[in-house]
Motif scaffolding. Structure first.
Motif, PDB file in Angstrom:
ATOM      1  N   ARG A 197     -18.041  -0.568 -32.877  1.00 36.67           N
ATOM      2  CA  ARG A 197     -18.048  -0.736 -34.329  1.00 36.67           C
ATOM      3  C   ARG A 197     -18.724  -2.029 -34.743  1.00 36.67           C
ATOM      4  O   ARG A 197     -19.336  -2.100 -35.796  1.00 36.67           O
ATOM      5  N   GLN A 249     -29.028   0.581 -42.438  1.00 31.67           N
ATOM      6  CA  GLN A 249     -28.707   0.167 -43.799  1.00 31.67           C
ATOM      7  C   GLN A 249     -28.678  -1.352 -43.881  1.00 31.67           C
ATOM      8  O   GLN A 249     -27.921  -2.024 -43.172  1.00 31.67           O
ATOM      9  N   LEU A 280     -26.253  -2.399 -40.664  1.00 30.99           N
ATOM     10  CA  LEU A 280     -25.265  -1.373 -40.356  1.00 30.99           C
ATOM     11  C   LEU A 280     -26.039  -0.142 -39.898  1.00 30.99           C
ATOM     12  O   LEU A 280     -26.915   0.345 -40.616  1.00 30.99           O
ATOM     13  N   LEU A 282     -25.952   3.671 -39.045  1.00 33.64           N
ATOM     14  CA  LEU A 282     -25.134   4.842 -39.312  1.00 33.64           C
ATOM     15  C   LEU A 282     -25.686   6.058 -38.597  1.00 33.64           C
ATOM     16  O   LEU A 282     -26.892   6.284 -38.567  1.00 33.64           O
ATOM     17  N   PHE A 332     -21.338  11.552 -41.949  1.00 27.17           N
ATOM     18  CA  PHE A 332     -21.599  10.248 -41.375  1.00 27.17           C
ATOM     19  C   PHE A 332     -20.409   9.676 -40.617  1.00 27.17           C
ATOM     20  O   PHE A 332     -19.249   9.946 -40.946  1.00 27.17           O
ATOM     21  N   GLY A 333     -20.745   8.870 -39.623  1.00 24.90           N
ATOM     22  CA  GLY A 333     -19.746   8.097 -38.911  1.00 24.90           C
ATOM     23  C   GLY A 333     -19.498   6.777 -39.614  1.00 24.90           C
ATOM     24  O   GLY A 333     -20.119   6.483 -40.635  1.00 24.90           O
ATOM     25  N   PRO A 334     -18.591   5.960 -39.067  1.00 27.24           N
ATOM     26  CA  PRO A 334     -18.232   4.694 -39.701  1.00 27.24           C
ATOM     27  C   PRO A 334     -19.275   3.609 -39.541  1.00 27.24           C
ATOM     28  O   PRO A 334     -19.215   2.589 -40.224  1.00 27.24           O
ATOM     29  N   GLY A 335     -20.240   3.822 -38.642  1.00 19.13           N
ATOM     30  CA  GLY A 335     -21.303   2.844 -38.465  1.00 19.13           C
ATOM     31  C   GLY A 335     -21.011   1.800 -37.403  1.00 19.13           C
ATOM     32  O   GLY A 335     -19.852   1.572 -37.007  1.00 19.13           O
ATOM     33  N   ARG A 380     -21.874  -2.194 -36.916  1.00 18.09           N
ATOM     34  CA  ARG A 380     -22.394  -3.388 -37.577  1.00 18.09           C
ATOM     35  C   ARG A 380     -22.993  -4.286 -36.505  1.00 18.09           C
ATOM     36  O   ARG A 380     -22.289  -4.835 -35.681  1.00 18.09           O
ATOM     37  N   TYR A 428     -23.237  10.947 -52.102  1.00 17.17           N
ATOM     38  CA  TYR A 428     -22.322  10.380 -51.109  1.00 17.17           C
ATOM     39  C   TYR A 428     -21.640   9.165 -51.713  1.00 17.17           C
ATOM     40  O   TYR A 428     -22.206   8.468 -52.551  1.00 17.17           O
ATOM     41  N   GLN A 458     -19.741   5.530 -50.629  1.00 16.35           N
ATOM     42  CA  GLN A 458     -19.566   4.580 -49.547  1.00 16.35           C
ATOM     43  C   GLN A 458     -18.533   3.532 -49.967  1.00 16.35           C
ATOM     44  O   GLN A 458     -18.849   2.584 -50.670  1.00 16.35           O
ATOM     45  N   SER A 487     -15.224   0.310 -46.508  1.00 14.88           N
ATOM     46  CA  SER A 487     -15.140   0.517 -45.052  1.00 14.88           C
ATOM     47  C   SER A 487     -16.496   0.838 -44.441  1.00 14.88           C
ATOM     48  O   SER A 487     -16.694   0.673 -43.234  1.00 14.88           O
ATOM     49  N   GLY A 488     -17.430   1.327 -45.250  1.00 12.88           N
ATOM     50  CA  GLY A 488     -18.798   1.526 -44.773  1.00 12.88           C
ATOM     51  C   GLY A 488     -19.206   2.957 -44.497  1.00 12.88           C
ATOM     52  O   GLY A 488     -20.389   3.263 -44.479  1.00 12.88           O
ATOM     53  N   GLU A 489     -18.262   3.835 -44.268  1.00 18.26           N
ATOM     54  CA  GLU A 489     -18.613   5.220 -43.930  1.00 18.26           C
ATOM     55  C   GLU A 489     -19.048   5.990 -45.169  1.00 18.26           C
ATOM     56  O   GLU A 489     -18.388   5.948 -46.192  1.00 18.26           O
ATOM     57  N   LEU A 490     -20.148   6.683 -45.091  1.00 19.86           N
ATOM     58  CA  LEU A 490     -20.598   7.518 -46.214  1.00 19.86           C
ATOM     59  C   LEU A 490     -19.799   8.816 -46.238  1.00 19.86           C
ATOM     60  O   LEU A 490     -19.743   9.539 -45.241  1.00 19.86           O
TER      61      LEU A 490
END
Lengths: 113, 115
Positions: free
Chosen positions: A9, A37, A88, A90, A104-107, A109, B37, B39, B42-45
């Motif tokens: 993460r 991103q 970030l 993704l 999408f996943g949480p990404g 960083r 979407y 966001q 937390s960052g998740e789309l």
């Protein structure tokens, strides 16, 4: 179904190093796309993989590469890291790619020092 | 060329107000898909909606509604009776059948709902 998972993460690297990010798609999804991103450039498409083949590629240098395994899991690699690669990252999966909805996943960083 | 414009960079509203997020797109495809979407911090789309270019019917889902108008190339998103949990960055995206099906995202609109 479990969602898209990304590991790690958070990551801190120094300039010149390389990094590998991992993405596990939703079960049954065969397409995986990667995005970068940043505050300045927003969401930019890196590449899409489908059935272990790169099907689409964005406008990024060759230092950015990826691959997909037979179980649809995907990795992306960035070599010779630059400060500007801090972002970030993704990952998104979809059943067949194309214009299917991407989930999408949480990404991850990534910070490059 | 595919392009998505979200002219509103930041919007602040007081809780329970209605708010509309604008999205204008450009495409030469006759078959294309539009998405919204969310966001959160937390960052998740989080996927909200997908519409194809042949379906101009407006859609309502709870407090969310979408207005698709091909004549003005717009796909606007309205939140009715906004809540603090709606605070997030919202992205509009476009995918065209004849342009590799790549997703093109707008720059996002940051919505802050003040309690």
């Amino acid at each position: 179904k479990a969602g898209v998972t990304q590991t790690p993460r958070y990551l801190i690297k120094t300039r010149g190093q390389q990094v590998t990010l991992s993405c596990s798609p939703i079960s049954g999804h065969r397409s995986v796309s990667w995005y970068q991103q940043t505050p300045g450039q927003g969401l930019q498409f890196l590449f899409e993989y489908f059935s272990e083949t790169q099907r689409n590629k964005g406008n990024f240098p060759g230092r950015f590469s990826g691959r997909q395994f037979s179980n649809s899991r995907s990795e992306m690699n960035v070599s010779t890291l630059e400060l500007g690669d801090s972002a970030l990252y993704l990952c998104a999966s979809s059943p067949e790619g194309g214009s299917d909805t991407q989930y999408f996943g949480p990404g991850t960083r990534l910070t490059v020092l | 060329a595919q392009k998505v414009t979200q002219a509103q960079t930041e919007i602040s509203v007081v809780e329970k107000e209605d708010v509309t997020l604008d999205c204008v797109y450009e495409t030469r495809d006759t078959t294309y898909y539009l998405f919204w979407y969310k966001q959160p911090p937390s960052g998740e789309l989080v996927f909200l909606i997908r519409r194809n270019s042949f379906d101009e019917q407006n859609e309502i889902s709870g407090r969310y509604s979408w207005n698709f108008q091909k004549s003005t190339s717009s796909f606007n998103f309205t939140i009715t009776a906004s809540q603090v949990v709606d605070s997030a960055v919202y992205f509009c995206a476009l995918s065209g059948v004849n342009t590799g099906n790549q997703f093109y995202f707008g720059t996002g609109t940051s919505l802050t709902v003040i309690p």
